[in-house]
Design a protein around this motif. Structure first.
Motif, PDB file in Angstrom:
ATOM      1  N   ASP A  97      14.883  16.430  12.624  1.00 41.60           N
ATOM      2  CA  ASP A  97      15.163  15.153  11.950  1.00 41.60           C
ATOM      3  C   ASP A  97      14.031  14.151  12.129  1.00 41.60           C
ATOM      4  N   PHE A  98      12.855  14.572  11.752  1.00 41.24           N
ATOM      5  CA  PHE A  98      11.670  13.744  11.995  1.00 41.24           C
ATOM      6  C   PHE A  98      11.339  12.882  10.781  1.00 41.24           C
ATOM      7  N   ASP A  99      11.092  11.596  11.022  1.00 39.99           N
ATOM      8  CA  ASP A  99      10.663  10.676   9.965  1.00 39.99           C
ATOM      9  C   ASP A  99       9.324  10.072  10.330  1.00 39.99           C
ATOM     10  N   LEU A 100       8.463   9.945   9.347  1.00 44.10           N
ATOM     11  CA  LEU A 100       7.173   9.282   9.591  1.00 44.10           C
ATOM     12  C   LEU A 100       6.546   8.899   8.259  1.00 44.10           C
ATOM     13  N   SER A 101       6.059   7.654   8.180  1.00 41.58           N
ATOM     14  CA  SER A 101       5.328   7.239   6.980  1.00 41.58           C
ATOM     15  C   SER A 101       3.954   6.743   7.415  1.00 41.58           C
ATOM     16  N   VAL A 102       2.930   7.249   6.773  1.00 40.77           N
ATOM     17  CA  VAL A 102       1.580   6.832   7.130  1.00 40.77           C
ATOM     18  C   VAL A 102       0.880   6.285   5.896  1.00 40.77           C
ATOM     19  N   PRO A 103       0.549   4.970   5.907  1.00 37.35           N
ATOM     20  CA  PRO A 103      -0.197   4.411   4.781  1.00 37.35           C
ATOM     21  C   PRO A 103      -1.648   4.881   4.785  1.00 37.35           C
ATOM     22  N   GLN A 104      -2.232   4.861   3.601  1.00 32.02           N
ATOM     23  CA  GLN A 104      -3.643   5.219   3.418  1.00 32.02           C
ATOM     24  C   GLN A 104      -4.533   4.469   4.408  1.00 32.02           C
ATOM     25  N   VAL A 121       8.476  16.869   3.312  1.00 34.59           N
ATOM     26  CA  VAL A 121       7.173  16.301   3.642  1.00 34.59           C
ATOM     27  C   VAL A 121       6.422  16.107   2.335  1.00 34.59           C
ATOM     28  N   LYS A 122       5.925  14.879   2.127  1.00 31.12           N
ATOM     29  CA  LYS A 122       5.156  14.622   0.913  1.00 31.12           C
ATOM     30  C   LYS A 122       3.761  14.140   1.282  1.00 31.12           C
ATOM     31  N   VAL A 123       2.750  14.727   0.639  1.00 39.52           N
ATOM     32  CA  VAL A 123       1.378  14.246   0.815  1.00 39.52           C
ATOM     33  C   VAL A 123       0.920  13.717  -0.540  1.00 39.52           C
ATOM     34  N   GLY A 124       0.537  12.459  -0.569  1.00 42.37           N
ATOM     35  CA  GLY A 124       0.132  11.836  -1.826  1.00 42.37           C
ATOM     36  C   GLY A 124       1.239  11.893  -2.874  1.00 42.37           C
ATOM     37  N   GLY A 125       2.473  11.829  -2.409  1.00 43.16           N
ATOM     38  CA  GLY A 125       3.609  11.809  -3.326  1.00 43.16           C
ATOM     39  C   GLY A 125       4.093  13.171  -3.786  1.00 43.16           C
ATOM     40  N   VAL A 126       3.400  14.240  -3.390  1.00 42.05           N
ATOM     41  CA  VAL A 126       3.799  15.583  -3.827  1.00 42.05           C
ATOM     42  C   VAL A 126       4.380  16.361  -2.641  1.00 42.05           C
ATOM     43  N   ALA A 127       5.507  17.031  -2.858  1.00 44.63           N
ATOM     44  CA  ALA A 127       6.146  17.767  -1.775  1.00 44.63           C
ATOM     45  C   ALA A 127       5.299  18.967  -1.358  1.00 44.63           C
ATOM     46  N   VAL A 128       5.079  19.074  -0.042  1.00 41.16           N
ATOM     47  CA  VAL A 128       4.270  20.158   0.514  1.00 41.16           C
ATOM     48  C   VAL A 128       4.896  21.514   0.207  1.00 41.16           C
ATOM     49  N   LYS A 129       6.222  21.537   0.261  1.00 39.58           N
ATOM     50  CA  LYS A 129       6.940  22.790   0.045  1.00 39.58           C
ATOM     51  C   LYS A 129       6.670  23.360  -1.348  1.00 39.58           C
ATOM     52  N   ASP A 130       6.489  22.466  -2.332  1.00 38.76           N
ATOM     53  CA  ASP A 130       6.287  22.931  -3.706  1.00 38.76           C
ATOM     54  C   ASP A 130       4.816  23.034  -4.099  1.00 38.76           C
ATOM     55  N   MET A 138       0.840  -1.198   0.000  1.00 39.56           N
ATOM     56  CA  MET A 138       0.000   0.000   0.000  1.00 39.56           C
ATOM     57  C   MET A 138       0.882   1.258   0.000  1.00 39.56           C
ATOM     58  N   SER A 139       0.445   2.259  -0.741  1.00 38.03           N
ATOM     59  CA  SER A 139       1.287   3.454  -0.839  1.00 38.03           C
ATOM     60  C   SER A 139       1.078   4.352   0.380  1.00 38.03           C
ATOM     61  N   ASP A 140       2.117   5.103   0.695  1.00 42.88           N
ATOM     62  CA  ASP A 140       2.016   5.994   1.851  1.00 42.88           C
ATOM     63  C   ASP A 140       1.395   7.318   1.442  1.00 42.88           C
ATOM     64  N   ILE A 141       0.364   7.704   2.150  1.00 40.67           N
ATOM     65  CA  ILE A 141      -0.270   8.983   1.835  1.00 40.67           C
ATOM     66  C   ILE A 141       0.581  10.135   2.380  1.00 40.67           C
ATOM     67  N   LEU A 142       1.226   9.861   3.527  1.00 43.51           N
ATOM     68  CA  LEU A 142       2.082  10.900   4.126  1.00 43.51           C
ATOM     69  C   LEU A 142       3.484  10.355   4.334  1.00 43.51           C
ATOM     70  N   GLU A 143       4.464  11.088   3.814  1.00 44.51           N
ATOM     71  CA  GLU A 143       5.862  10.709   4.042  1.00 44.51           C
ATOM     72  C   GLU A 143       6.607  11.915   4.582  1.00 44.51           C
ATOM     73  N   VAL A 144       7.172  11.765   5.772  1.00 47.16           N
ATOM     74  CA  VAL A 144       7.995  12.824   6.343  1.00 47.16           C
ATOM     75  C   VAL A 144       9.407  12.282   6.407  1.00 47.16           C
ATOM     76  N   LYS A 145      10.335  12.989   5.766  1.00 46.03           N
ATOM     77  CA  LYS A 145      11.722  12.492   5.742  1.00 46.03           C
ATOM     78  C   LYS A 145      12.684  13.552   6.254  1.00 46.03           C
ATOM     79  N   GLY A 146      13.286  13.264   7.410  1.00 41.51           N
ATOM     80  CA  GLY A 146      14.310  14.150   7.967  1.00 41.51           C
ATOM     81  C   GLY A 146      13.860  15.587   8.138  1.00 41.51           C
ATOM     82  N   LEU A 147      12.591  15.760   8.519  1.00 43.71           N
ATOM     83  CA  LEU A 147      12.068  17.134   8.637  1.00 43.71           C
ATOM     84  C   LEU A 147      12.653  17.869   9.841  1.00 43.71           C
ATOM     85  N   SER A 148      13.106  19.089   9.586  1.00 40.69           N
ATOM     86  CA  SER A 148      13.533  19.979  10.661  1.00 40.69           C
ATOM     87  C   SER A 148      12.922  21.338  10.409  1.00 40.69           C
ATOM     88  N   PHE A 149      12.511  21.992  11.491  1.00 41.88           N
ATOM     89  CA  PHE A 149      12.003  23.360  11.330  1.00 41.88           C
ATOM     90  C   PHE A 149      12.313  24.197  12.559  1.00 41.88           C
TER      91      PHE A 149
END
Ligand code: ATP
Ligand code: MG
Lengths: 248, 281
Positions: free
Chosen positions: B24-31, B68-77, B1-12
């Motif tokens: 440095d936060f990581d998290l993957s959440v499947p649909q 951070v990616k939601v549905g495969g698209v980067a939130v930043k962009d 199953m694909s991950d709807i939310l992917e957080v990779k090495g997030l820092s803010f």
């Protein structure tokens, strides 16, 4: 405060007048307002006030309007006194003070029968910028919330020993500071949260947002608007060419 | 199953702050998962949620690292307009996310902003109100609603946008216990009926662990624990991060030490009583 909420705050109603297109209600109030300004004698003014009372009766807000009239009349006693002292003309002083009552009532009739939703609609017809309309909408929306906030803060501060009703006028004003500071802080926090929620719900995403409800003038609305304009024209005409004038 | 939310090495890091709010936060959440995020006050939970729906970095600028990616698209962009449709954000205080004078207009608020045509908007608003059982409140003004009703209205406004992912920031903290339990049941039902994914920040774990698939514990901006609620709550370190381990779980833990009850699965008070009663008979 009582005067303000009784005279200007909308309460839900089901009368035919409430259900009129808000723009027609605005038109009627504006025409009544203008009529009070062109009135030249007490007879004419009495006619205008009677007309307003009739509108209030149709809108089933007679009691509220009569109360607003009484309270405004108390205030306008001051206008009367000043005028009378300065001019010595009884009829003119009476005219000016009662004219103030009529002005307040014509305005009040619009606000007590028009919901905030409809006010928003009216603002939109005037093509005010979306941000201005929205700022107005949120301001009105949060009036009850802020009032509740104020009451809670007052209670909290009173229970900590704050005495609001003590002392002279300066003392009392100073006593309000412990109320005002938390209120301002609350509002700042609130506006930050509102901004976040607006962003999260796509505020400003497209230049022309759509609207869930559609306000369309019915035939009846148009007929009422036409009748209002005709009545105004007739009244204005008779004021100037038919009825006698008692003083310049 | 694909991950709807992917957080990779997030820092803010917020501009006027010396410390990173998220590190440095990581998290993957499947649909379709329900993930609960817990941790002490100020550990960065809200900031993480802001980074998921784009408020960070689009509204809060600062030092941003990772992705951070939601549905495969980067939130930043992505634009906020685009993100608003994919991620629904329910904030802590329902009062401050209701804008309009009637419930139905407020539920429609996001759709109006997106310029959705009236007929489609009507369908989606009615559907969202039906889903949350607030159709009879459609014409009410916000000040005529209870806190629980306000929370439902706010959630209806979020769901009307048909997001794939819904994030909730301490949604029950202002609710009484019964209304809070109803909200949690609602989340479980929406996941079942719509397949919506939920990330929930919550202190009141007793209610949520029953419906959650995963529990993530945060501390000082970092992820410190992750696993099924049972795994995490049974580990002793959970309490050291200020996680409010439900009383019933604490009892189960003590009894499990003496092998009086099994350690598999979190037990309800009734199950625990039955297990203990059965063992002594
Ligand atoms: N707008 C902001 N500007 C600057 N610093 C902020 C801002 N918002 C949060 N912070 C800081 O970032 C850190 C993380 O805050 P955050 O709100 O994400 O924590 P939290 O885990 O949600 O806390 P709580 O449980 O109290 O809601 C805190 O140190 C906080 O002071
Ligand atoms: Mg928070």
């Amino acid at each position: 405060m009582m005067w303000l909420s009784g005279g200007f705050v909308f309460r839900r109603g089901t009368s035919r007048y409430h259900r009129l297109d808000p723009r027609v209600k605005l038109l009627i109030s504006v025409l009544m307002f203008v009529t009070t300004l062109i009135v030249r004698s007490l007879y004419e003014l009495a006619f205008v006030l009677a007309f307003m009372v009739a509108v209030a009766a149709v809108a089933t807000v007679l009691r509220r309007v009569l109360r607003t009239m009484m309270l405004t009349a108390l205030f306008s006693a001051f206008i009367f006194a000043v005028n009378f002292i300065v001019t010595g003309n009884l009829e003119m002083s009476l005219l000016y003070s009662l004219r103030f009552v009529a002005i307040v009532v014509s305005t009040s009739l619009f606000f007590i029968t028009t919901s905030p939703d409809e006010l928003e609609q009216v603002m939109k017809t005037f093509r005010l910028p979306r941000d201005v309309v929205f700022a107005f909408v949120t301001a009105v929306r949060f009036i009850p919330v802020m009032l509740l906030d104020t009451i809670q803060i007052m209670d909290a501060q009173k229970s900590r020993g704050l005495e609001l009703e003590k002392g002279n006028i300066f003392r009392r004003v100073r006593n309000m500071i412990p109320i005002l500071i938390p209120l301002v802080v609350n509002s700042v926090v609130r506006s930050g949260e509102l901004a976040e929620a607006m962003e999260s719900r796509a505020y400003g995403a497209v230049p022309q947002p759509t609207s869930l409800v559609e306000y369309r003038s019915s035939l009846a609305d148009k007929a009422v608007a036409a009748a209002a304009v005709v009545t105004f024209a007739l009244v204005a005409y008779s004021f100037y060419y038919v009825l006698p004038v008692h003083f310049p | 199953m694909s991950d709807i939310l992917e957080v990779k090495g997030l820092s803010f890091r917020y501009p006027d702050s010396t410390r990173r709010a998220v590190a440095d936060f990581d998290l993957s959440v499947p649909q379709g998962e329900i993930v609960v995020l817990a941790g002490p006050s100020g550990c960065g939970k809200s900031t993480l949620l802001r980074a998921v729906n784009g408020l960070v970095p689009h509204m809060y600028s600062g030092e941003y690292g990772g992705e951070v990616k939601v549905g495969g698209v980067a939130v930043k962009d992505s634009s906020m307009r685009d993100l608003a449709q994919r991620v629904g954000f329910l904030f802590q205080n329902p009062e401050n996310q209701i804008f309009m004078f009637t419930v139905e207009r407020d539920v429609a608020f996001g759709l109006e902003n997106l310029g959705v045509p009236r007929e489609e908007m009507r369908t989606r608003v009615d559907e969202a109100m039906r889903l949350l059982d607030i159709s009879d409140l459609a014409q009410r003004a916000p000040h005529e609603l209870s806190d629980g009703q306000k929370q439902r209205v706010a959630l209806a406004g979020v769901l009307a946008m048909r997001p794939q992912l819904v994030i909730l920031d301490e949604p029950t903290s202002l609710l009484d216990p019964k209304t809070a339990a109803e909200l949690v049941a609602l989340v479980a039902r929406l996941r079942r009926e719509l397949g919506t994914t939920f990330v929930v920040v919550e202190h009141r774990l007793d209610l949520l662990v029953k419906v959650a698939d995963r529990l993530v514990v945060m501390n000082e901006g970092r992820k410190v624990m992750e696993g099924t609620p049972r795994d995490v709550l049974f580990r002793d370190e959970a309490e050291s991060y200020g996680v409010a381990v439900p009383a019933i779980t604490q009892v189960q833990k003590m009894l499990a030490k003496d092998r009086l009850v099994p350690t598999s699965g979190l037990m309800t008070p009734a199950e625990l009583a039955a297990a203990v009663g059965g063992g002594s008979r």
